[in-house]
Design an enzyme around this catalytic site. Structure first.
Site, PDB file in Angstrom:
ATOM      1  N   HIS A 389     -15.829  42.838 117.313  1.00  0.00           N
ATOM      2  CA  HIS A 389     -15.193  41.675 117.715  1.00  0.00           C
ATOM      3  C   HIS A 389     -14.005  42.297 118.767  1.00  0.00           C
ATOM      4  CE1 HIS A 389     -13.159  37.821 116.949  1.00  0.00           C
ATOM      5  NE2 HIS A 389     -11.879  38.533 117.195  1.00  0.00           N
ATOM      6  N   GLU A 390     -13.330  43.238 118.280  1.00  0.00           N
ATOM      7  CA  GLU A 390     -12.285  43.620 119.268  1.00  0.00           C
ATOM      8  C   GLU A 390     -12.730  44.312 120.585  1.00  0.00           C
ATOM      9  OE1 GLU A 390      -9.345  42.818 118.916  1.00  0.00           O
ATOM     10  OE2 GLU A 390      -9.436  41.939 116.851  1.00  0.00           O
ATOM     11  N   HIS A 393     -13.359  41.671 123.087  1.00  0.00           N
ATOM     12  CA  HIS A 393     -12.018  41.567 123.735  1.00  0.00           C
ATOM     13  C   HIS A 393     -11.576  42.738 124.887  1.00  0.00           C
ATOM     14  CE1 HIS A 393     -10.929  37.997 121.534  1.00  0.00           C
ATOM     15  NE2 HIS A 393     -10.671  38.833 120.256  1.00  0.00           N
ATOM     16  N   HIS A 396     -13.873  42.460 127.821  1.00  0.00           N
ATOM     17  CA  HIS A 396     -13.527  41.346 128.725  1.00  0.00           C
ATOM     18  C   HIS A 396     -12.120  41.773 129.483  1.00  0.00           C
ATOM     19  CE1 HIS A 396     -12.643  36.558 128.352  1.00  0.00           C
ATOM     20  NE2 HIS A 396     -12.956  37.201 129.421  1.00  0.00           N
TER      21      HIS A 396
END
Length: 596
Positions: A389-390, A393, A396
């Site tokens: 998940h992290e 980010h 991105h």
């Protein structure tokens, strides 16, 4: 392997982030702090002295240079505090950075009223006479959207000076929740009483021994019940501050203020809640299914996280988790995977739980440097999902910084949750496809259902809690422990159904949610999840052109409004369709799991 360390010094170097990438010494940080202070004074001199395009450009260029430096200064202070929230030296760094932020805000508070006092023709004239303003043009005209929400020069100066005071409830809650709270005691495997930690709780609440779950649950909630009035006071103040600021700035409601920056219509927020509640039956079915599989007369909150397939616990050390992630995210292409390999090699991560360290996980992208990712890795399946998940980010942030100028590099939280959740959907797909053991497959399916429940349904429930509490404040109604409890308990019953019996502690759940101090944020988890299901489905079909359009989306930063950026990937959140499609997917997951 040890996953909870007694001291930060015990953690291996390769599992600690390298803050020297930001500042090689505290002296360099001090130098930047002083330079920003000096630049703030210089920016103040532009007040009343912008009469042409050249002067406007000089102000904006100097302001952006200051912003670049300040982001580094603030990031370093924040990361140092989060390593150990009890450390007073680090706290003083963040206090100084916050004080400087107020000074900068005060020095530049004249600008927005000045800009919006210009007519469009004058601004166009300035842009025509100064070539450098082309870089700022889109941003300048975007500011005109805020025209009716910007106050007079004098009023803006007052608002900027109030910045620190208005953020006090959130800062106070942060200190309560991270530094001051001491959880109750639980019994370890040797029969000794030890103090519960957050990391330990996340494991205990999944323990197959129901008594251990109950003990951990009560120990975890104990400080929140003890401090219920103090926390209710901070939350009430945060909500009222937000409502008051919304009124002062002439927004129709606090909700519409919260959605304004992303240019998201109120209907999108309401659609998410409405579509979810209209299709809530499968979640009620899942509660009933959970009760039956666990063989319980009464299903309690501390029974909601225990895996429904027993005897399949996995030990996934950080290095192994990283290798699994690289394989699972292969559909995102070689460049994406190469970027992730570099994250680990270059120490972008702070991996382990240590005393005083900030709980949870986050990614902080720092323009001009790289992302920094905080974890509290526990060597389990949840930690693998958190890592993936992290890193969504993180990549991105990396791509947006690489392909966008500073002015459009920071993406909205709205699209951020898409990038992270696409990765989670790809991970679960990889794990299910590559698992030969049927029992483990059922466990993974159960895990994905619970992930869906937490990332989608729980966040929609939180979003409705925020909406209802802000509406009460807007109507001048009181906000206190009893009101928060009543709203939270009612919502729990509506979302999770009659199968679950609510203990006394359950209604205090609002007291442990830090997201409530960032109003109207959590609904983006749900929209992100719905968008991610669409995107991941297309990526798994291996469409080359779709991968290209998705990577372009990741490189886009804030070069367009979030809803427009998402449309490029085929997701239209102005309709209920993406939400309904994801709820159909949840229904299918429940039916598949029930059939097993």
């Amino acid at each position: 392997m040890t996953t909870t360390y007694k001291s930060r010094a015990d953690v291996p170097l390769e599992e600690k982030w390298n803050l020297e990438d930001l500042y090689v010494s505290l002296q360099k940080w001090e130098e930047d702090l002083q330079a920003i202070d000096k630049t703030a004074v210089e920016l103040k001199t532009f007040d009343g002295n912008i009469h042409n395009g050249t002067q406007l450009f000089q102000f904006l260029k100097k302001q952006e240079e200051l912003s670049f430096k300040f982001n580094h200064v603030f990031a370093y202070a924040m990361l140092k505090v989060d390593e150990d929230t009890r450390d007073t030296a680090s706290q003083s760094l963040i206090d100084r950075a916050r004080a400087l932020s107020v000074k900068v805000s005060s020095a530049t508070s004249f600008f927005m009223p000045f800009l919006l006092g210009l007519n469009e023709e004058t601004l166009k004239k300035y842009i025509a006479e100064e070539e450098g303003l082309a870089y700022f043009e889109e941003d300048l005209f975007e500011s005109f959207r805020y025209k009716k929400h910007v106050l007079s020069k004098e009023q803006e100066a007052i608002m900027s000076q109030l910045g620190e005071a208005l953020s006090a409830p959130a800062n106070t809650y942060g200190m309560i929740n991270n530094a001051d709270i001491k959880f109750g005691e639980v019994t370890n495997d040797k029969g000794e009483k030890i103090e519960l930690t957050r990391g330990m709780y996340s494991k205990r609440i999944e323990d197959e021994d129901r008594e251990k779950r109950r003990e951990a649950y009560r120990a975890y909630y104990k400080p929140y019940l003890q401090m219920k009035n103090s926390i209710a006071s901070t939350l009430s103040a945060a909500i009222k501050n937000n409502v008051t600021t919304s009124k002062i700035r002439h927004y129709p409601s606090a909700l519409e203020k919260g959605l304004f920056a992303d240019n998201v219509p109120k209907a999108v927020y309401e659609n998410v809640i409405q579509a979810t509640k209209e299709n809530i039956a499968p979640l009620h079915q899942y509660s009933q299914l959970r009760k039956e599989i666990l063989g319980l007369d009464e299903l309690r909150q501390y029974d909601m996280n225990v895996p429904l397939v027993s005897g399949v616990k996995q030990d996934i050390p950080f290095d192994k988790a990283y290798e699994v992630m690289l394989k699972a995210l292969a559909p995102l292409g070689e460049d994406y995977i190469h970027t992730l390999k570099d994250f680990k090699k270059s120490r972008y991560f702070d991996v382990r739980e240590t005393p005083g360290k900030r709980s949870g996980a986050y990614n902080l992208g720092v323009y001009g440097v790289h992302p920094f990712i905080l974890l509290n890795h526990q060597d389990d399946l949840d930690s693998l999902f958190t890592l993936v998940h992290e890193c969504g980010h993180g990549v991105h942030s990396k791509l947006s910084s690489q392909y966008q100028p500073q002015i459009t590099a920071r993406y909205s939280i709205f699209v951020a949750e898409v990038a992270s959740t696409v990765n989670e959907v790809l991970l679960i797909n990889y794990l299910l496809e590559n698992e030969k053991d049927e029992k483990m497959k059922r466990h993974l399916l159960n895990h994905f259902i619970d992930k869906f429940r937490g990332t989608f349904f729980t966040q929609v429930m939180f979003a409705e809690f925020e909406k209802l509490t802000h509406e009460k404040a807007e109507q001048g109604e009181p906000l206190n422990v009893e009101i928060f409890n009543a709203i939270y308990e009612t919502l729990l019953k509506e979302y999770y159904g009659e199968a679950i019996i609510l203990d006394e502690e359950v209604k205090y759940g609002w007291a442990r949610i830090p997201h409530f101090y960032r109003p109207f944020y959590v609904y983006k988890y749900a929209t992100g999840f719905a968008s991610a299901i669409h995107i991941a489905t297309n990526l798994l079909e291996g469409k080359e052109d779709f991968l290209h359009s998705y990577l372009e989306f990741l490189k886009s930063g804030s070069s367009d409004y979030p809803l427009e950026l998402l449309k490029k990937t085929g997701v239209d959140l102005t309709s209920q369709e993406p939400i309904k499609n994801s709820l159909v997917k949840f229904k299918e997951l429940i039916e598949e799991f029930a059939s097993l």
